[in-house]
Write an enzyme that holds these catalytic residues in place. Structure first.
Site, PDB file in Angstrom:
ATOM      1  N   MET A 123     -29.993 -11.957 -18.266  1.00 27.47           N
ATOM      2  CA  MET A 123     -30.980 -12.221 -16.983  1.00 27.47           C
ATOM      3  C   MET A 123     -31.527 -10.785 -16.412  1.00 27.47           C
ATOM      4  O   MET A 123     -32.536 -10.770 -16.006  1.00 27.47           O
ATOM      5  CB  MET A 123     -30.163 -12.714 -15.785  1.00 27.47           C
ATOM      6  CG  MET A 123     -30.844 -13.350 -14.445  1.00 27.47           C
ATOM      7  SD  MET A 123     -32.226 -14.603 -15.104  1.00 27.47           S
ATOM      8  CE  MET A 123     -31.185 -16.213 -14.916  1.00 27.47           C
ATOM      9  N   LYS A 151       7.194  -5.195   1.415  1.00 21.41           N
ATOM     10  CA  LYS A 151       8.337  -5.285   0.538  1.00 21.41           C
ATOM     11  C   LYS A 151       9.639  -5.567   1.340  1.00 21.41           C
ATOM     12  O   LYS A 151      10.635  -6.424   0.908  1.00 21.41           O
ATOM     13  CB  LYS A 151       8.478  -4.309  -0.384  1.00 21.41           C
ATOM     14  CG  LYS A 151       9.520  -4.465  -1.572  1.00 21.41           C
ATOM     15  CD  LYS A 151       9.534  -3.605  -2.805  1.00 21.41           C
ATOM     16  CE  LYS A 151      10.699  -3.843  -3.846  1.00 21.41           C
ATOM     17  NZ  LYS A 151      10.555  -2.891  -4.782  1.00 21.41           N
ATOM     18  N   GLU A 177      -5.259  -9.346 -12.815  1.00 18.74           N
ATOM     19  CA  GLU A 177      -5.239 -10.134 -11.521  1.00 18.74           C
ATOM     20  C   GLU A 177      -6.694 -10.706 -11.403  1.00 18.74           C
ATOM     21  O   GLU A 177      -6.715 -11.709 -10.822  1.00 18.74           O
ATOM     22  CB  GLU A 177      -4.995  -9.004 -10.171  1.00 18.74           C
ATOM     23  CG  GLU A 177      -3.833  -8.695 -10.181  1.00 18.74           C
ATOM     24  CD  GLU A 177      -3.544  -7.431 -11.123  1.00 18.74           C
ATOM     25  OE1 GLU A 177      -4.152  -6.989 -11.939  1.00 18.74           O
ATOM     26  OE2 GLU A 177      -2.160  -6.776 -10.893  1.00 18.74           O
ATOM     27  N   PHE A 227       3.038   5.219  -2.447  1.00 14.76           N
ATOM     28  CA  PHE A 227       2.980   5.097  -3.856  1.00 14.76           C
ATOM     29  C   PHE A 227       2.504   3.494  -3.723  1.00 14.76           C
ATOM     30  O   PHE A 227       2.978   2.629  -3.370  1.00 14.76           O
ATOM     31  CB  PHE A 227       4.164   5.044  -4.792  1.00 14.76           C
ATOM     32  CG  PHE A 227       3.936   4.652  -6.246  1.00 14.76           C
ATOM     33  CD1 PHE A 227       3.103   5.161  -6.891  1.00 14.76           C
ATOM     34  CD2 PHE A 227       4.567   3.348  -6.571  1.00 14.76           C
ATOM     35  CE1 PHE A 227       2.721   4.650  -8.211  1.00 14.76           C
ATOM     36  CE2 PHE A 227       4.526   2.986  -7.814  1.00 14.76           C
ATOM     37  CZ  PHE A 227       3.440   3.605  -8.655  1.00 14.76           C
ATOM     38  N   GLN A 228       1.285   3.301  -4.645  1.00 14.13           N
ATOM     39  CA  GLN A 228       0.659   1.811  -4.662  1.00 14.13           C
ATOM     40  C   GLN A 228       0.366   1.045  -3.242  1.00 14.13           C
ATOM     41  O   GLN A 228       0.519  -0.155  -2.931  1.00 14.13           O
ATOM     42  CB  GLN A 228       1.455   0.841  -5.413  1.00 14.13           C
ATOM     43  CG  GLN A 228       1.685   1.430  -6.751  1.00 14.13           C
ATOM     44  CD  GLN A 228       1.927   0.177  -7.708  1.00 14.13           C
ATOM     45  OE1 GLN A 228       2.732  -0.453  -7.656  1.00 14.13           O
ATOM     46  NE2 GLN A 228       1.248   0.307  -9.012  1.00 14.13           N
TER      47      GLN A 228
END
Lengths: 171, 584
Positions: free
Chosen positions: B495, B183, B71, B133-134
């Protein structure tokens, strides 16, 4: 500097979180905050008191709040002529022999008794935050069992007079 | 049941069926329609359980969906797309881990004011708040890092919210907007075809685009008194597509110009009025110009601390005019004499409408020219045949004629690119400025290449940052994207190592990466041509071959390891206190 800010917002879930989250992220210290509906449907108003160091910080605060999509208007009303009220509920230890003495303190503050027990009395007091502070200090020696305050809510007066020094806390 | 009643009942059922056929669209279908109405052509994303209805509605839809391999890759690609095309980048990810993997990209877009519309899936509203869940509270998580965010609670609101999201992301000071879609909302039946009619209702959002005329007059009168004026240009000018107006304005009055890191490209790098980038690793001349100017006209820069150095010592003699579309940026860091809230293009057009006399600037230009002559950017080459990273960047610049789209991560390679790649065009520089995100540059290049399939897109990255998102190499092969990757490989976090060398007594705590993958083989594993360059005498030929190729290529360019980015303003110091300046 103690400033009184009012924020008119669209009443959507999460809007309070958005505003307080912003203040937290920008490190502003909130002294009190109140929220409630306004005369317009779907519009709420928040009043909060913040402590800021200087004018630049307060300007930044107002600008950052104004940037929020759900915020319609932000006003720093501290220097205006305003009405400001806070409600406190105070449960005081008040055995029968001291009741009249305590009541004599409560009376000039125009507090009212809203609950009573064998040895305690619950007072309701409404006024600006300083008035409530003063009342609490006077009543503290008798023993405060429980105390809760709402935080101040405020708006500007209809007639904007030149602000004069406040002479009495008993407004 | 009488026959009449039965008939009535039957017709009612038929009516219902009719109704359902007429508007039997799901939330997901309405969602895709809304995207099409917004002119969305490409989505970067990654599917998952909570967004299956959305992906189902996308199936065989003309909107192109790019399946990234993480993602974070998807959202950085969308950022790259947004930065070069000016159009909002669109991202879809699933609930929970999908959504949280976007957090870095959302913050990056917020810091650099990039228009993004991010759609996250959410568990069904019936189980929201049960730690399902999730499930992740992505609205709570992204509130401080978005311009605005929404959770859709009713399918009827979906078209309006999508419309508002695009409007908010791409107007005013641009930024990321998150829309969280549970959903069951995606599956719900939408009961009218009101997608077109959805109207924007945002009473609290009215960006000011046109400058106040009186303020413009004041700015003009201040500029006409300036003996040592300077124009500081940030990304706001690029966002407003105002490079042409900027160049016209400064040429009209002969005002010298410095850029912020993100403003590079707003004026051609070889323009005679351009003094280079200012700030921590800016040019000596740009910083001395800020230090000595008497009127500083800031257009579209937010006075970031990497630009200003110590604020107490910033532009000590200057009266500041600040043009910004975001009123909250004016006066935030630097006290401002004349605030102008406006879109940079509108403000420049207003300034161009005025014609005013300016002071004789000959001495000022002479001084700046002397600075340029005496203390140019420099690097040492000890002639041992190793490649100096600055020289590598210069070579890329020469071979592309300063016309390629360049993307970078954060760090040494980013600063060398900013210093030594002379951008000829606007919208050709894509870098993670405000957040300084490692792993940004390569996926951003993918997004930029999708926006402009015919342009040369080059990602200059460090060996460490590249390893954070290199899985997106798959996309180059899959979509035949001719992105060129140049790894300035110094086997360390350059750096970090530089700061440890300079400020921590050379205690290289966890900044060295002596073990590296074989990047050439890695490229080959993904089906891409890879080159390794170690010596300066073979560099040019290989760079040329890589750049001129029509295929995606990766060049592992081993550079001199202990090179520093110079010059530098140390933290807490003023711009006039640069170290690492060398008289040329």
């Amino acid at each position: 500097m103690r400033r009184v800010i009012t924020v008119t917002v669209i009443n959507q879930s999460g809007v309070l979180n958005r505003v307080t989250g912003l203040l937290m992220k920008r490190q502003f210290n909130i002294e009190s905050i109140t929220v409630g509906h306004t005369e317009q449907h779907g519009i709420s108003k928040m009043t909060f008191i913040v402590n800021v160091e200087d004018q630049a910080k307060i300007e930044q605060l107002v600008k950052q709040l104004s940037k929020q999509i759900d915020v319609i208007k932000v006003n720093d009303i501290t220097d205006k002529s305003i009405v400001m009220r806070e409600l406190a509920l105070i449960k005081v230890v008040a055995p029968p022999n001291l009741r009249s003495e305590i009541n004599s303190i409560v009376e000039p503050f125009r507090g009212s008794i809203i609950d009573m027990g064998k040895n305690v009395i619950t007072y309701q007091i409404v006024g600006n935050p300083e008035k409530i502070d003063a009342f609490i200090e006077l009543i503290r020696p008798y023993g405060i069992k429980e105390l809760t305050r709402t935080g101040a809510t405020a708006f500007v007066r209809d007639a904007q007079l030149k602000p004069s020094a406040q002479l009495s806390i008993l407004q | 049941m009488s026959a009449q009643v039965q008939l009535k009942k039957q017709s009612a059922t038929e009516q219902e069926v009719d109704q359902e056929c007429k508007a039997s669209k799901t939330g997901a279908e309405i969602f895709i329609e809304s995207l099409q109405n917004q002119g969305v052509e490409i989505i970067f994303g990654y599917p998952g359980g909570a967004v299956l209805p959305l992906y189902d509605a996308l199936y065989r839809n003309p909107i192109k969906h790019i399946l990234a391999r993480h993602e974070q890759g998807a959202i950085h690609a969308a950022e790259g797309y947004a930065r070069v095309s000016g159009k909002p980048g669109v991202v879809i990810a699933t609930s929970g881990p999908g959504a949280t993997n976007l957090v870095t990209g959302i913050t990056d877009a917020m810091m650099d004011s990039l228009p993004l519309v991010v759609f996250t899936g959410q568990v069904a509203t019936t189980v929201v708040g049960t730690d399902a869940f999730q499930e992740a509270d992505i609205i709570g998580i992204t509130q401080p890092i978005t311009k605005h965010n929404y959770q859709v609670k009713n399918v009827q609101d979906l078209p309006r919210i999508v419309k508002e999201a695009f409007h908010i992301a791409s107007t005013g000071r641009r930024g990321p907007v998150v829309v969280d879609i549970p959903k069951n909302i995606a599956n719900a039946i939408f009961d009218s075809d009101a997608v077109e009619e959805a109207s924007i209702n945002l009473p609290g959002y009215q960006p000011t685009l046109h400058p106040n005329y009186l303020q413009i007059k004041k700015a003009v009168s201040l500029l006409s008194t300036a003996k040592q004026p300077l124009v500081l240009v940030g990304a706001g000018v690029l966002a407003a597509d105002a490079s042409k107006e900027l160049t016209e304005f400064v040429e009209k009055y002969n005002f010298p110009v410095v850029n912020t890191l993100l403003g590079l490209g707003s004026i051609a790098g070889n323009h005679k009025l351009f003094l280079g980038m200012a700030g921590m690793h800016g040019t000596f001349t740009a910083n001395m110009a800020i230090n000595n100017c008497d009127v500083l006209l800031n257009i579209g820069s937010r006075f970031d601390d990497r630009l200003t150095g110590n604020l107490k010592k910033f532009a000590p003699n200057a009266k500041v005019i600040h043009i910004d579309i975001d009123p909250a940026e004016i006066g935030k860091n630097v006290p401002t004499e004349i605030p102008i809230v406006a879109d940079a293009k509108e403000a420049l057009l207003s300034l161009l409408e005025q014609t005013f006399e300016v002071q004789d600037l000959t001495l000022w230009h002479e001084y700046l020219h002397e600075c340029q002559e005496e203390c140019p950017l420099w690097y040492e080459d000890d002639g041992d045949g190793t490649i100096y990273p600055q020289f590598a960047v210069e070579t890329i610049g020469r071979l592309t004629n300063g016309e390629a789209i360049i993307t970078t991560d954060v760090g040494q390679h980013q600063m060398w690119t900013a210093q030594y790649y002379s951008f000829k065009k606007d919208h050709h520089w894509v870098t993670s400025g405000g957040l300084g995100t490692m792993g940004f540059g390569f996926p951003a290049a993918i997004g930029a290449q999708f926006a402009y399939p015919d342009k040369k897109v080059i990602s200059i990255v460090g060996d460490a940052g590249f390893q954070m998102t290199l899985q997106e190499l798959s996309l180059l092969k899959e979509f035949k994207l001719p992105v060129k990757i140049f790894i300035l490989n110094n086997s360390c976090l350059g750096m970090v190592r530089q700061w440890q060398e300079t400020f921590y007594d050379e205690r290289y705590s966890s900044s060295l990466m002596p073990v590296q993958p074989d990047f050439v083989k890695l490229a080959e594993a993904y089906g891409i041509k890879g080159y390794k360059v170690e010596k300066v005498d073979e560099m040019e030929a290989i760079f040329k071959e890589a750049i001129e190729s029509d295929e995606p290529t990766l060049v592992d360019c081993r550079v001199k390891e202990l090179t520093l980015v110079n010059p530098m303003v140390a933290p807490g110091k003023g711009l006039a206190e640069m170290i690492g300046v060398k008289k040329g």
